[in-house]
Scaffold this motif. Structure first.
Motif, PDB file in Angstrom:
ATOM      1  N   GLY A   1      10.150 -46.075  -9.773  1.00 28.99           N
ATOM      2  CA  GLY A   1       9.545 -47.395  -9.735  1.00 28.99           C
ATOM      3  C   GLY A   1       8.177 -47.360  -9.096  1.00 28.99           C
ATOM      4  N   GLY A   2       7.754 -48.470  -8.492  1.00 24.20           N
ATOM      5  CA  GLY A   2       6.457 -48.555  -7.843  1.00 24.20           C
ATOM      6  C   GLY A   2       6.493 -47.917  -6.465  1.00 24.20           C
ATOM      7  N   VAL A   3       5.300 -47.901  -5.847  1.00 23.37           N
ATOM      8  CA  VAL A   3       5.189 -47.291  -4.527  1.00 23.37           C
ATOM      9  C   VAL A   3       6.044 -48.028  -3.510  1.00 23.37           C
ATOM     10  N   ALA A   4       6.114 -49.378  -3.671  1.00 25.80           N
ATOM     11  CA  ALA A   4       6.829 -50.201  -2.694  1.00 25.80           C
ATOM     12  C   ALA A   4       8.322 -49.909  -2.686  1.00 25.80           C
TER      13      ALA A   4
ATOM     14  N   VAL B   1      -2.121 -44.691  -2.736  1.00 25.89           N
ATOM     15  CA  VAL B   1      -1.113 -44.039  -3.559  1.00 25.89           C
ATOM     16  C   VAL B   1      -1.238 -44.509  -4.992  1.00 25.89           C
ATOM     17  N   THR B   2      -1.317 -43.562  -5.921  1.00 23.53           N
ATOM     18  CA  THR B   2      -1.466 -43.905  -7.338  1.00 23.53           C
ATOM     19  C   THR B   2      -0.230 -43.486  -8.117  1.00 23.53           C
ATOM     20  N   GLY B   3      -0.053 -44.121  -9.252  1.00 22.97           N
ATOM     21  CA  GLY B   3       0.969 -43.695 -10.204  1.00 22.97           C
ATOM     22  C   GLY B   3       2.346 -44.239  -9.918  1.00 22.97           C
ATOM     23  N   PRO B   4       3.215 -44.223 -10.961  1.00 17.61           N
ATOM     24  CA  PRO B   4       4.613 -44.529 -10.716  1.00 17.61           C
ATOM     25  C   PRO B   4       5.173 -43.395  -9.879  1.00 17.61           C
ATOM     26  N   VAL B   5       6.122 -43.702  -9.005  1.00 22.02           N
ATOM     27  CA  VAL B   5       6.633 -42.616  -8.163  1.00 22.02           C
ATOM     28  C   VAL B   5       7.692 -41.851  -8.963  1.00 22.02           C
ATOM     29  N   THR B   6       7.350 -40.620  -9.332  1.00 23.04           N
ATOM     30  CA  THR B   6       8.318 -39.810 -10.076  1.00 23.04           C
ATOM     31  C   THR B   6       9.385 -39.300  -9.121  1.00 23.04           C
ATOM     32  N   ARG B   7      10.520 -38.909  -9.697  1.00 23.91           N
ATOM     33  CA  ARG B   7      11.632 -38.478  -8.840  1.00 23.91           C
ATOM     34  C   ARG B   7      11.237 -37.300  -7.938  1.00 23.91           C
TER      35      ARG B   7
ATOM     36  N   CYS C   1       0.694 -48.952 -12.400  1.00 22.27           N
ATOM     37  CA  CYS C   1       1.863 -48.099 -12.211  1.00 22.27           C
ATOM     38  C   CYS C   1       2.298 -48.094 -10.753  1.00 22.27           C
ATOM     39  N   GLY C   2       1.310 -48.036  -9.869  1.00 24.49           N
ATOM     40  CA  GLY C   2       1.640 -48.035  -8.448  1.00 24.49           C
ATOM     41  C   GLY C   2       2.276 -49.344  -8.029  1.00 24.49           C
ATOM     42  N   ARG C   3       1.900 -50.419  -8.737  1.00 18.36           N
ATOM     43  CA  ARG C   3       2.424 -51.741  -8.381  1.00 18.36           C
ATOM     44  C   ARG C   3       3.922 -51.831  -8.681  1.00 18.36           C
TER      45      ARG C   3
ATOM     46  N   ALA D   1       1.316 -39.797  -6.854  1.00 17.45           N
ATOM     47  CA  ALA D   1       2.771 -39.751  -6.889  1.00 17.45           C
ATOM     48  C   ALA D   1       3.285 -39.602  -8.309  1.00 17.45           C
ATOM     49  N   GLY D   2       2.408 -39.295  -9.256  1.00 20.82           N
ATOM     50  CA  GLY D   2       2.862 -39.125 -10.636  1.00 20.82           C
ATOM     51  C   GLY D   2       1.934 -39.826 -11.604  1.00 20.82           C
ATOM     52  N   SER D   3       0.676 -39.987 -11.222  1.00 22.02           N
ATOM     53  CA  SER D   3      -0.291 -40.755 -11.996  1.00 22.02           C
ATOM     54  C   SER D   3      -0.757 -39.994 -13.246  1.00 22.02           C
ATOM     55  N   CYS D   4      -1.335 -40.759 -14.202  1.00 23.33           N
ATOM     56  CA  CYS D   4      -1.941 -40.132 -15.379  1.00 23.33           C
ATOM     57  C   CYS D   4      -3.347 -39.642 -15.065  1.00 23.33           C
TER      58      CYS D   4
END
Lengths: 633, 168
Positions: B134-137, B88-94, B119-121, B49-52
């Motif tokens: 923000g996070g996946v949640a 799901v990995t990464g911060p969720v980008t727009r 980041c996912g957290r 979802a926008g991970s490095c």
């Protein structure tokens, strides 16, 4: 007016079908009117083979004419030509002497030529058709006159008695002339060039008849020539027909795979299917020439069966293509798409036709292609290695053809009817009017009947081919609608196959229902990789579907790959437009018709030098001719 | 020839040592849990979802010959339609908010969603950026979180076991 004409055509076709079925069942009669035509008079006679082809013509013409009532409503031109076309096609298989046959044959060609050139902008295809069909007519005429002169009679009944007494060269020349003429009508390679031009140009109901029925009359002529008038023939005639069949089937299906115009695609597929019929005819002729009458009968049953099947599903597909054209105004596959939601009847009919033509069970194409395979496999009873090799080539070619045909029709149906509409016209398409639907439903039912009625059809065809092959085919009908080939060599039961397939399709649905799958059902859009914007431009196109085949068979298609990138004036990194084209080049145009056309052009240029147009010069020619005659005389 | 042979014999075994015994034990327990809950195997769809791509490297390591997660009945599959579990990995980008929602919708029920990595957290070091939500949640319901930057393969296995055990 048009309603009246097409309604009359429906009734006439039904009557003709009844007459044809009577002939098919063994009724014979003759009708002679000596005063009607010179050189032998007008004479028609009914036998089983003629009855079969008359039934074929009439049974296809009836639903097609029904369809035309709505399709061609309000038409003023070409109505008389349509009736003449139907009448001539019904007359050809009944003709009992050369004069009647040639008049009917030419009337059929002229009427269909008028119909091909009916719409504006179709003069080029119409002339190409006229040239090819008249070249064929010239060959038939020369062959028949030569045979008639040697036999001393123009009645077909006399030819058979006289033929064995003629010398081999004459017989071969006659056969080659007749075969060329009939093959050009049948659309065999390399005389096929008129089909992809004429079929898209003609109105769709006429294309259905030209493709479904008229080309079969070429096969009819070949059957009469090779197995009746000139029997017994040497084996090389038969081998030539078999190879022409294999070549037509392969070349036809390869062009079908890459064609992007729906009606041209169907025209190429006609070449393929005529090839399959010719494989059966050729195999029958080989067996006949080698004295294996029973196997010859088997191969001919397969050929005639496929001819009937092709008439049914090709008429259906052309009617479907006509409905698409009627609704969207385009024949381009790439401009269609999404029609299954807008035209459910047409889509269902086209799908059924596609399954049938692809040779998939449980429809009719599968039955006749299976029979053709069985007939070819019987070649192991021939003790001649070179012929066995020929049959191996035919088997491999047929197998490749059938496989590629399935791919071609997945593409034809999928690109035309599935996914999102690719143009405004396709988005605004509407279902065909009721009589057009009725015509398609009737031909679709014909396809199903030809598949399920296999036991009756096979026994009927066995009686048709017996006089041609000289023996009964090794086919037996057993319990459960089973057809047995070659005393236990192979067996097929279409009712059982149909029921088994239906059960196999229904079983998972029933199992899911029993397992309670309905309880937790949740409906959501089709998975598109999470894409936010899904447009028709992202779809698989006709060209992209065909691309792998183009690459694999590039020695045949010889595609030109043209990529044109137009960059912004300021910087070449800003692309303004990209155009891509990958047209194929026809080997027949480049290597056969191109050189021939150029040679004719050069010859006429040379001949023009003596045609100055001055009267004095022509008077001098007359004087010179006179002097020459006096001197020589 | 002889020199080559000597070099080959002299080199000894250069492959890595097998994973630590607790990884093995973790895998076996995971396999038992999967067998108990899902019959045979757990199909995982991994969503970036926008991970490095640090987390992807570790997940990729799980599928390699060293850890070989397939022997425990875990499979990474190519479509959410085939999946029981979303990783799901990464911060969720727009830009990935809507595709992530659609992926979640396209996964058949019942499903497990695991947010992987810091980041996912909660968005990790990217939290608060204008480019991430923000996070996946914050986008889809999450069943379990595997923290770490990135989490090691062992932590991933432990997290999967934890997620399976937690879900009733």
């Amino acid at each position: 007016m048009s309603t009246l004409v097409y309604g009359f055509a429906v009734l006439g076709s039904l009557v003709a079908a009844a007459v044809g079925i009577h002939g098919l069942a063994g009724g014979t009669w003759t009708l002679v009117a000596p005063g009607l035509l010179p050189l032998g008079g007008f004479a028609i006679a009914m036998d089983r083979l003629g009855g079969f082809f008359l039934t074929l013509v009439a049974a296809a013409a009836a639903p097609v004419s029904l369809y035309a009532i709505d399709y061609d409503r309000g038409a003023r031109r070409g109505l008389l030509a349509y009736l003449a076309f139907l009448g001539a096609m019904a007359l050809v298989p009944l003709a009992a002497n050369a004069m009647t046959f040639l008049v009917a044959w030419e009337l059929m060609s002229l009427a269909s030529w008028l119909l091909v050139g009916r719409e504006p902008g179709t003069s080029r295809p119409a002339w190409a058709y006229a040239v090819m069909t008249h070249a064929g007519f010239a060959c038939v005429l020369a062959g028949m006159l030569l045979l008639g002169a040697r036999a001393g009679s123009l009645a077909f009944a006399d030819w058979r008695a006289v033929a064995p007494a003629l010398d081999g060269t004459t017989r071969s020349v006659v056969f080659v002339l007749l075969a060329l003429g009939f093959a050009s009508k049948a659309g065999a390679i390399p005389l096929h060039v008129w089909l992809p031009l004429a079929h898209p140009a003609a109105p769709s109901h006429v294309s259905a008849l030209m493709s479904g029925v008229m080309v079969k009359l070429g096969v009819y002529g070949l059957l009469r020539a090779g197995l009746e008038w000139l029997v017994p023939g040497p084996v090389w005639w038969a081998a030539a027909v078999l190879l022409a069949g294999v070549a037509s089937a392969l070349v036809g299906v390869l062009y079908t795979l890459v064609e992007r115009d729906l009606k041209r695609l169907l025209a190429f597929s006609t070449i393929e299917n005529v090839g399959i019929v010719l494989i059966g005819v050729g195999a029958g002729m080989v067996f006949r020439a080698e004295g294996l009458g029973a196997l010859a009968a088997l191969a001919l049953v397969a050929a005639l069966y496929h001819a009937a099947n092709h008439a049914a599903f090709k008429a259906l597909l052309f009617l479907g293509a006509g409905s698409v054209l009627h609704a969207t105004g385009t024949r381009s596959l790439d401009a269609c798409g999404g029609l299954v939601k807008r035209m459910p009847w047409t889509a269902a009919a086209f799908l059924l036709g596609s399954v049938a033509i692809a040779g998939l069970p449980p429809l009719n194409g599968f039955v006749s292609e299976w029979l053709t395979f069985q007939a070819l496999l019987q070649n192991l009873r021939l003790p001649r290695p070179e012929l066995n090799l020929l049959f191996a080539v035919a088997l491999a070619g047929l197998a490749l053809t059938v496989g590629l045909a399935a791919a071609a029709f997945v593409r034809a149906f999928g690109i035309t009817f599935l996914a999102l509409p690719r143009s405004e016209a396709a988005a605004g398409a509407h279902e065909a009017p009721p009589l057009m639907r009725a015509g398609m439903v009737a031909t679709a039912l014909g396809c199903v009947a030809l598949a399920l009625g296999v036991t009756w059809i096979v026994s009927g065809l066995a009686a048709v081919v017996e006089p041609l092959a000289g023996a009964a085919p090794p086919l037996a009908v057993q319990a459960w609608g089973t057809v047995d080939v070659g005393q236990g060599f192979a067996a097929l039961s279409m009712p059982v196959v149909g029921v088994a397939l239906a059960l196999a399709l229904a079983a998972p649905l029933v199992a899911l229902r029993l397992a309670g799958a309905r309880r937790d059902r949740r409906t959501y859009e089709t998975w598109g990789c999470g894409r936010m914007l899904q447009t028709a431009r992202m779809e698989y196109t006709a060209a992209s579907f065909a691309s792998p085949f183009k690459r694999v068979f590039d020695f045949f298609y010889r595609p030109d790959r043209r990529v044109d990138v137009r960059a912004h004036a300021e910087s070449r990194f800003f692309v303004e437009a990209t155009t891509y084209a990958s047209p194929t080049r026809s080997i027949f145009d480049d290597w056969l018709y191109g050189p021939v056309g150029r040679a004719i052009g050069q010859a006429t240029t040379v001949a023009r030098t003596i045609q100055s147009g001055h009267p004095n010069l022509y008077l001098a020619y007359i004087l010179a001719a006179l002097v020459a005659m006096l001197v020589l005389g | 020839m002889l020199r080559q042979l000597r070099a080959a014999l002299g080199a000894g075994i250069v492959t890595e040592a097998p994973p630590a015994p607790e990884v093995e034990a973790l895998g076996v327990r995971l396999a038992e849990e999967i067998r108990r809950r899902f019959g045979r195997s757990l199909a995982i769809r991994q969503v970036d979802a926008g991970s490095c791509n640090g987390c992807e490297l570790e997940i990729g390591g799980l599928t390699g010959p060293h850890y070989d997660l397939e022997r425990f009945g875990l499979h990474i599959v190519a479509s959410p339609r085939h999946a029981d579990c979303l990783l799901v990995t990464g911060p969720v980008t727009r830009n990935m908010v809507e595709p992530l929602r659609r992926t979640w919708q396209a996964t058949p029920d019942p499903k497990i969603v695991i947010a992987v990595g810091d980041c996912g957290r909660d968005g990790g070091i990217f939290a608060g950026s204008y480019a991430v939500v923000g996070g996946v949640a914050d986008v889809i319901p999450v069943d379990a979180v595997i923290p770490g930057c990135p989490p090691s393969p062992r932590a991933l296995l432990a997290g999967l076991l934890d997620a399976l055990g937690r879900r009733r």
